[in-house]
Design a protein around this motif. Structure first.
Motif, PDB file in Angstrom:
ATOM      1  N   HIS A  56       0.808  -1.225   0.000  1.00 21.66           N
ATOM      2  CA  HIS A  56       0.000   0.000   0.000  1.00 21.66           C
ATOM      3  C   HIS A  56       0.841   1.275   0.000  1.00 21.66           C
ATOM      4  CE1 HIS A  56      -3.432  -2.582   1.858  1.00 21.66           C
ATOM      5  NE2 HIS A  56      -3.450  -2.619   0.540  1.00 21.66           N
ATOM      6  N   LEU A  57       2.143   1.148   0.290  1.00 23.35           N
ATOM      7  CA  LEU A  57       3.027   2.312   0.240  1.00 23.35           C
ATOM      8  C   LEU A  57       3.580   2.570  -1.166  1.00 23.35           C
ATOM      9  CD1 LEU A  57       5.083   1.739   3.529  1.00 23.35           C
ATOM     10  CD2 LEU A  57       3.273   3.440   3.139  1.00 23.35           C
ATOM     11  N   LEU A  58       3.288   1.665  -2.076  1.00 27.13           N
ATOM     12  CA  LEU A  58       3.813   1.787  -3.439  1.00 27.13           C
ATOM     13  C   LEU A  58       2.713   2.196  -4.404  1.00 27.13           C
ATOM     14  CD1 LEU A  58       5.947  -1.473  -3.397  1.00 27.13           C
ATOM     15  CD2 LEU A  58       6.828   0.866  -3.361  1.00 27.13           C
ATOM     16  N   PRO A  59       3.057   2.986  -5.422  1.00 28.63           N
ATOM     17  CA  PRO A  59       2.047   3.367  -6.415  1.00 28.63           C
ATOM     18  C   PRO A  59       1.588   2.163  -7.213  1.00 28.63           C
ATOM     19  CG  PRO A  59       4.237   4.096  -7.086  1.00 28.63           C
ATOM     20  CD  PRO A  59       4.372   3.586  -5.690  1.00 28.63           C
ATOM     21  N   ALA A  60       0.402   2.280  -7.779  1.00 22.77           N
ATOM     22  CA  ALA A  60      -0.173   1.151  -8.513  1.00 22.77           C
ATOM     23  C   ALA A  60       0.517   0.913  -9.848  1.00 22.77           C
ATOM     24  CB  ALA A  60      -1.671   1.387  -8.731  1.00 22.77           C
ATOM     25  N   SER A  61       1.170   1.935 -10.396  1.00 23.67           N
ATOM     26  CA  SER A  61       1.806   1.813 -11.708  1.00 23.67           C
ATOM     27  C   SER A  61       3.216   2.371 -11.667  1.00 23.67           C
ATOM     28  CB  SER A  61       0.999   2.565 -12.774  1.00 23.67           C
ATOM     29  OG  SER A  61      -0.327   2.079 -12.841  1.00 23.67           O
ATOM     30  N   ALA A  62       4.033   1.907 -12.586  1.00 21.58           N
ATOM     31  CA  ALA A  62       5.404   2.417 -12.681  1.00 21.58           C
ATOM     32  C   ALA A  62       5.391   3.863 -13.169  1.00 21.58           C
ATOM     33  CB  ALA A  62       6.210   1.557 -13.652  1.00 21.58           C
ATOM     34  N   PRO A  63       6.389   4.665 -12.800  1.00 21.14           N
ATOM     35  CA  PRO A  63       6.419   6.074 -13.238  1.00 21.14           C
ATOM     36  C   PRO A  63       6.621   6.193 -14.743  1.00 21.14           C
ATOM     37  CG  PRO A  63       8.485   5.481 -12.173  1.00 21.14           C
ATOM     38  CD  PRO A  63       7.566   4.329 -11.960  1.00 21.14           C
ATOM     39  N   GLU A  64       5.969   7.150 -15.340  1.00 13.40           N
ATOM     40  CA  GLU A  64       6.151   7.402 -16.771  1.00 13.40           C
ATOM     41  C   GLU A  64       7.523   8.014 -17.044  1.00 13.40           C
ATOM     42  OE1 GLU A  64       4.347   6.630 -19.330  1.00 13.40           O
ATOM     43  OE2 GLU A  64       2.645   5.772 -18.246  1.00 13.40           O
ATOM     44  N   ASP A  65       7.950   8.889 -16.181  1.00 11.45           N
ATOM     45  CA  ASP A  65       9.245   9.552 -16.342  1.00 11.45           C
ATOM     46  C   ASP A  65      10.204   9.066 -15.254  1.00 11.45           C
ATOM     47  OD1 ASP A  65       8.448  11.206 -18.535  1.00 11.45           O
ATOM     48  OD2 ASP A  65       7.337  12.440 -17.098  1.00 11.45           O
ATOM     49  N   GLY A  66      11.463   8.998 -15.632  1.00 12.84           N
ATOM     50  CA  GLY A  66      12.459   8.497 -14.706  1.00 12.84           C
ATOM     51  C   GLY A  66      12.654   9.383 -13.494  1.00 12.84           C
ATOM     52  N   GLU A  67      13.016   8.773 -12.395  1.00 11.49           N
ATOM     53  CA  GLU A  67      13.287   9.490 -11.162  1.00 11.49           C
ATOM     54  C   GLU A  67      14.773   9.368 -10.833  1.00 11.49           C
ATOM     55  OE1 GLU A  67      10.733   8.201  -7.942  1.00 11.49           O
ATOM     56  OE2 GLU A  67       9.228   7.503  -9.368  1.00 11.49           O
ATOM     57  N   PRO A  68      15.299  10.269 -10.048  1.00  9.55           N
ATOM     58  CA  PRO A  68      16.702  10.146  -9.643  1.00  9.55           C
ATOM     59  C   PRO A  68      16.899   8.941  -8.730  1.00  9.55           C
ATOM     60  CG  PRO A  68      15.644  11.945  -8.471  1.00  9.55           C
ATOM     61  CD  PRO A  68      14.671  11.505  -9.522  1.00  9.55           C
ATOM     62  N   PHE A  69      18.082   8.368  -8.757  1.00  4.76           N
ATOM     63  CA  PHE A  69      18.372   7.188  -7.940  1.00  4.76           C
ATOM     64  C   PHE A  69      18.274   7.514  -6.457  1.00  4.76           C
ATOM     65  CE2 PHE A  69      21.038   3.853  -6.047  1.00  4.76           C
ATOM     66  CZ  PHE A  69      20.475   2.731  -6.656  1.00  4.76           C
ATOM     67  N   ASP A  70      18.484   8.766  -6.104  1.00 10.54           N
ATOM     68  CA  ASP A  70      18.341   9.178  -4.705  1.00 10.54           C
ATOM     69  C   ASP A  70      16.952   8.832  -4.164  1.00 10.54           C
ATOM     70  OD1 ASP A  70      19.872  11.225  -6.444  1.00 10.54           O
ATOM     71  OD2 ASP A  70      20.811  11.463  -4.460  1.00 10.54           O
ATOM     72  N   ALA A  71      15.945   8.921  -5.055  1.00  8.26           N
ATOM     73  CA  ALA A  71      14.580   8.627  -4.627  1.00  8.26           C
ATOM     74  C   ALA A  71      14.433   7.147  -4.283  1.00  8.26           C
ATOM     75  CB  ALA A  71      13.590   9.015  -5.730  1.00  8.26           C
ATOM     76  N   VAL A  72      15.146   6.276  -5.019  1.00 10.82           N
ATOM     77  CA  VAL A  72      15.113   4.846  -4.717  1.00 10.82           C
ATOM     78  C   VAL A  72      15.715   4.593  -3.330  1.00 10.82           C
ATOM     79  CG1 VAL A  72      15.905   2.566  -5.443  1.00 10.82           C
ATOM     80  CG2 VAL A  72      15.219   4.249  -7.164  1.00 10.82           C
ATOM     81  N   LEU A  73      16.870   5.202  -3.076  1.00  9.46           N
ATOM     82  CA  LEU A  73      17.507   5.028  -1.771  1.00  9.46           C
ATOM     83  C   LEU A  73      16.609   5.535  -0.640  1.00  9.46           C
ATOM     84  CD1 LEU A  73      21.219   6.007  -2.518  1.00  9.46           C
ATOM     85  CD2 LEU A  73      20.263   3.719  -2.221  1.00  9.46           C
ATOM     86  N   ALA A  74      15.953   6.648  -0.873  1.00 10.12           N
ATOM     87  CA  ALA A  74      15.065   7.204   0.151  1.00 10.12           C
ATOM     88  C   ALA A  74      13.915   6.251   0.457  1.00 10.12           C
ATOM     89  CB  ALA A  74      14.538   8.563  -0.294  1.00 10.12           C
ATOM     90  N   ASP A  75      13.386   5.607  -0.594  1.00  7.73           N
ATOM     91  CA  ASP A  75      12.261   4.705  -0.387  1.00  7.73           C
ATOM     92  C   ASP A  75      12.684   3.376   0.235  1.00  7.73           C
ATOM     93  OD1 ASP A  75      10.290   6.391  -1.083  1.00  7.73           O
ATOM     94  OD2 ASP A  75       9.866   5.539  -3.048  1.00  7.73           O
ATOM     95  N   LEU A  76      13.963   3.061   0.184  1.00  8.67           N
ATOM     96  CA  LEU A  76      14.424   1.905   0.952  1.00  8.67           C
ATOM     97  C   LEU A  76      14.128   2.127   2.436  1.00  8.67           C
ATOM     98  CD1 LEU A  76      17.891   1.019  -0.641  1.00  8.67           C
ATOM     99  CD2 LEU A  76      15.778  -0.296  -0.811  1.00  8.67           C
ATOM    100  N   ASP A  77      14.415   3.317   2.913  1.00 10.28           N
ATOM    101  CA  ASP A  77      14.160   3.624   4.322  1.00 10.28           C
ATOM    102  C   ASP A  77      12.665   3.745   4.622  1.00 10.28           C
ATOM    103  OD1 ASP A  77      16.894   3.795   5.194  1.00 10.28           O
ATOM    104  OD2 ASP A  77      17.040   5.696   4.132  1.00 10.28           O
ATOM    105  N   ARG A  78      11.929   4.349   3.704  1.00  9.59           N
ATOM    106  CA  ARG A  78      10.509   4.616   3.951  1.00  9.59           C
ATOM    107  C   ARG A  78       9.643   3.383   3.758  1.00  9.59           C
ATOM    108  NH1 ARG A  78       5.852   6.038   1.084  1.00  9.59           N
ATOM    109  NH2 ARG A  78       6.947   5.739  -0.913  1.00  9.59           N
ATOM    110  N   VAL A  79       9.938   2.580   2.732  1.00  8.53           N
ATOM    111  CA  VAL A  79       9.058   1.486   2.327  1.00  8.53           C
ATOM    112  C   VAL A  79       9.616   0.113   2.705  1.00  8.53           C
ATOM    113  CG1 VAL A  79       7.935   0.364   0.347  1.00  8.53           C
ATOM    114  CG2 VAL A  79       8.189   2.858   0.402  1.00  8.53           C
ATOM    115  N   VAL A  80      10.886  -0.092   2.396  1.00  9.04           N
ATOM    116  CA  VAL A  80      11.429  -1.448   2.465  1.00  9.04           C
ATOM    117  C   VAL A  80      11.862  -1.847   3.866  1.00  9.04           C
ATOM    118  CG1 VAL A  80      13.253  -2.977   1.618  1.00  9.04           C
ATOM    119  CG2 VAL A  80      12.110  -1.400   0.045  1.00  9.04           C
ATOM    120  N   VAL A  81      12.681  -1.036   4.516  1.00 12.62           N
ATOM    121  CA  VAL A  81      13.258  -1.436   5.812  1.00 12.62           C
ATOM    122  C   VAL A  81      12.189  -1.784   6.844  1.00 12.62           C
ATOM    123  CG1 VAL A  81      14.637  -0.644   7.776  1.00 12.62           C
ATOM    124  CG2 VAL A  81      15.461  -0.285   5.439  1.00 12.62           C
ATOM    125  N   PRO A  82      11.090  -1.009   6.964  1.00 15.39           N
ATOM    126  CA  PRO A  82      10.080  -1.396   7.959  1.00 15.39           C
ATOM    127  C   PRO A  82       9.440  -2.753   7.683  1.00 15.39           C
ATOM    128  CG  PRO A  82       9.799   0.895   7.306  1.00 15.39           C
ATOM    129  CD  PRO A  82      10.777   0.295   6.335  1.00 15.39           C
TER     130      PRO A  82
END
Length: 488
Positions: A56-82
Motif C-alpha cells: 500500500h506504500l507503493l504506487p499502482a503503476s510504474a512512473p512514466e518519467d524516470g526518477e533520480p536514484f536518490d529517490a530509490v535510496l530514500a524509499d528503501l528507508d521509507r518502504v522497504v526497511v520497515p
C-alpha cells in the motif's frame, strides 16, 4: 525520400547514468548498506508489518518519467526497511544464516558490473575457469575426495540452491540407472524409488515431482529417536522390500546436518547399505558441510568418498552472499549425459574440441551469472584461517547456548547440539514452548524458529551470522527466560 526515423538516439534515453553519476550513486549505495548494518542492533529482527502494508506504500503503476536514484535510496528507508525481517541482524537465529559479508557483497557487485553470461566456456572463458579453480580450492579445504576435483572424472559447479543441486543429482541418477532411456523416452512406469529419512529436506520430494517420478516415488525412512539420523537397517530392509516388489531403487538422500535438528546420517553406512543395487548416494550438507574447513569438524562427512554427489552452501554459513550453492559429482558423465543439449547457435570450436567445460550442461538452467567472484573474494580476503575462526565462533556460541539451557531447570535440550544449532524446549510442554518463542519473536529482540521432534514442539536457535557476539546470545536468552517466566 525515406521516412525520418522517430527513434531517439541512445544518449537521449533517461535513466542512463554517466560514469561520474554512477560513481556518486555507487558511493551512496555503499554508504546506505554500511548505515543499515550500523542500525541493525536497534531494529526489531522480525518484520513488524501486516499483510499488504508494504504494497500500500507503493504506487499502482510504474512512473512514466524516470526518477533520480536518490529517490530509490530514500524509499528503501521509507518502504522497504520497515517491512524487512533482518537476516543480517546479529540476533537472527530462526533459520540457518544467510551471511552477506562485506567481501562477498563487493564480489557480487563486481559480478554484476561485469555482467557476463557463463553458459559455455566460449562466452567468457574466465567465468568458467575461475569457477573451476575456486571449487577445487574449496573441495580441498573441506577435505573432499580427489574425484570431485576438476582435473578428475568429476568436478564442481555453483548452483543457485541446494534444492536445485538435489534435482540435478536425481536427473543424473536417472540417466545412469536407465542407460540414457529416461532422457530419451521419459520415466514412464518404470517404478523408480527414491529414499530419504523423515528428516530429509523437502526439496527431495519436489525433485521427484519435477523429474516426473511423482511424490509417491519417495520412500521415507525412519530415524533413530535419539539422534534423528537415518536408521540404516530400516533403509536396507526398505530397499530389499522394494526390489522384491519389482521397484527400482534409484537414489538415497543423505542428510549431513538436517534442517530440523542438524541430524547427521552415517554416510558410509548408508552407502554400504545400498551398494548392491548401485543406488546413487547424494549427500546434502547444505548448512553443515562448510564446517569441514575446520579439520576438527569433519566427522559428519566421514564416508563422503562413497558419495556420488555432494552439496553445501557457502551462502549459509561461509560468509558468501546468496546465491552460492557448491555441488560436486564423482563422475561428470552421468551429469552431462542427462543435461547436455547443444543447439546450433551455441556450437563453437572450443566445445567441439572437448578440452573445455560448458557449465550449461551441469544444471537445468542455460544462463548463469559469474557467481564464483563472490566466493573467490571471500576465500581470498578471509583466508582459510579466517573462515575457520568464523565457523569455530558459531560452534562455541552454540555450546554456550546449550550450557545456558542445561543450567535452567525450566528448559531441556531435545537433541545434542549439532555444530552451531541448538534444539530445546520448555519442560512445561508444547503450549509453553511455542508461547515463549512467539513472545520473543513478537518483541523484536530476536528471531527464533520451531520444529517438532518425535511429535513434540521444540525451539531452534541457529548461530552463524558474522555479526553475532556472545552478548547477542545472552540478550536473547534473557528474553527467553522472561518469556518462560510469563508462562508460569
Amino acid at each position: 525520400m525515406p521516412e525520418e526515423s522517430t527513434d531517439q538516439p541512445s544518449d537521449a534515453i533517461t535513466g542512463h547514468m554517466s560514469p561520474e553519476e554512477f560513481r556518486r550513486q555507487g558511493h551512496a549505495a555503499i554508504d546506505w548498506i554500511a548505515d543499515y548494518w550500523a542500525s541493525l542492533d536497534d531494529l526489531p529482527v522480525r518484520a513488524q508489518v501486516a499483510p499488504g502494508d508494504v504494497r500500500h506504500l507503493l504506487p499502482a503503476s510504474a512512473p512514466e518519467d524516470g526518477e533520480p536514484f536518490d529517490a530509490v535510496l530514500a524509499d528503501l528507508d521509507r518502504v522497504v526497511v520497515p517491512g524487512l525481517t533482518h537476516w543480517q541482524h546479529p540476533r537472527f537465529f530462526a533459520y540457518f544464516p544467510a551471511n552477506s559479508s562485506p567481501a562477498a557483497i563487493l564480489g557480487d557487485l563486481l559480478s554484476s558490473g561485469i555482467g557476463a553470461q557463463g553458459m559455455i566456456w566460449a562466452t567468457s572463458p574466465a567465468v568458467t575457469e575461475v569457477e573451476q579453480v575456486v571449487l577445487d580450492w574449496l573441495a580441498e579445504a573441506l577435505g573432499l575426495p580427489e574425484a570431485f576435483r576438476s582435473d578428475g572424472p568429476g568436478g564442481g559447479v555453483i548452483q543457485d540452491t541446494a534444492s536445485t543441486a538435489t534435482f540435478t543429482a536425481l536427473l543424473s541418477a536417472l540417466h545412469r540407472a536407465s542407460g540414457g532411456e529416461a532422457r530419451r523416452h521419459g520415466v514412464g512406469g518404470a517404478g523408480w524409488r527414491v529414499y530419504g529419512s523423515t528428516q530429509a529436506h523437502s526439496s527431495l520430494v519436489k525433485a521427484a515431482i519435477m523429474a516426473g517420478l511423482g511424490e509417491d516415488a519417495v520412500r521415507t525412512v525412519a530415524v533413530d529417536p535419539a539422534t534423528q539420523a537415518m536408521d540404516v537397517d530400516t533403509l536396507h530392509d526398505a530397499v530389499v522390500e522394494d526390489v522384491g516388489a519389482g521397484l527400482r531403487p534409484l537414489l538415497v538422500h543423505v542428510a549431513a546436518g538436517s534442517t530440523s535438528t542438524g541430524a547427521m546420517d552415517d554416510i558410509a553406512a548408508v552407502a554400504e547399505a545400498v551398494r548392491p543395487w548401485g543406488v546413487w548416494v547424494h549427500v546434502d550438507a547444505a548448512w553443515a558441510g562448510v564446517a569441514a574447513v575446520c579439520p576438527e569438524h569433519r566427522e559428519h562427512l566421514a564416508g563422503v568418498e562413497a558419495a556420488d554427489s555432494f552439496v553445501t552452501n557457502p551462502h549459509k554459513w561461509l560468509l558468501t552472499t546468496f546465491d552460492c550453492s557448491t555441488f560436486w559429482v564423482r563422475d561428470r558423465a552421468a551429469l552431462t549425459g542427462a543435461l547436455s543439449i547443444l543447439p546450433e547457435y551455441l556450437r563453437n570450436a572450443a566445445t567441439e574440441s572437448g578440452e573445455v567445460v560448458d557449465y550449461r550442461d551441469w544444471h537445468p538452467q542455460l544462463g548463469r551469472r559469474f557467481r564464483a567472484v563472490k566466493l573467490w573474494a571471500v576465500l581470498r580476503t578471509y583466508g582459510l584461517n579466517g573462515l575457520r575462526a568464523h565457523i569455530r565462533s558459531g560452534v562455541d556460541l552454540a555450546d554456550h547456548v546449550a550450557g545456558l539451557v542445561a543450567a535452567d531447570e525450566r528448559f531441556e535440550l531435545v537433541t545434542e547440539p549439532a555444530l552451531s544449532l541448538v534444539v530445546f524446549r520448555l519442560r512445561a510442554g508444547d503450549e509453553a514452548t511455542m508461547a515463549a518463542m512467539e513472545a520473543v519473536n513478537a518483541s523484536g529482540e530476536a528471531y527464533l524458529s520451531h520444529t517438532t521432534v518425535e511429535g513434540r514442539a521444540a525451539i531452534r536457535l541457529a548461530v552463524g551470522s558474522w555479526r553475532t557476539t556472545r552478548a547477542d546470545v545472552e540478550r536473547t536468552w534473557r528474553a527467553l527466560q522472561e518469556a518462560a517466566a510469563a508462562q508460569a
